[in-house]
Design a protein around this motif. Structure first.
Motif: not given
Length: 145
Positions: A67-68, A91, A100-102
């Protein structure tokens, strides 16, 4: 299995050598996360030059229900710039998959005392001793090198 919590960026950076089994240099490291609460799905490392992180791991992302991600560039100067370019391209691919990128961290190295920063500019510091990281200590106590 013991739960290990990585609370800070310094904790994350110190854990990478134990998670990979070696100390990466001139690398892009991707820490893939899944679930709620967030757990580690897998960790992958690519060379800064000539690699495409997202394409090679597409099947793994799907199988692990990622998820990330947390991105880490290990290198300085032109290496760091090339690593950030690689992350930007990767990305875009991950965005299309809903991943998503945390955060994105850049460390000149993962040796003790090396400078690191978060690309948002909100956080920076010096790396801790990776041998003393909670992940490394857990592996030692479990009988693994």
């Amino acid at each position: 299995m013991q739960n290990i919590r990585l609370r800070t960026a310094t904790d994350v950076l110190a854990a990478i050598p134990a998670l990979l089994g070696f100390v990466p240099v001139n690398s892009v490291v991707m820490i893939a996360l899944t679930g709620s609460p967030v757990t580690l799905a897998f960790v992958a490392r690519t060379d800064v030059i000539g690699a495409d992180a997202a394409t090679h791991y597409r099947v793994a992302f799907e199988q692990a229900a990622v998820t990330s991600v947390i991105w880490v560039v290990v290198g300085a100067g032109p290496v760091a710039a090339a690593g950030l370019d690689q992350i930007e391209a990767a990305q875009r691919e991950l965005d299309s998959m809903g991943i998503r990128s945390v955060r994105t961290l850049v460390a000149e190295s993962l040796e003790i005392g090396a400078e690191w920063f978060d690309i948002t500019g909100e956080e920076s510091g010096r790396t801790a001793d990776p041998i003393l990281s909670e992940v490394s200590m857990n592996r030692i106590m479990s009988g693994r090198q």
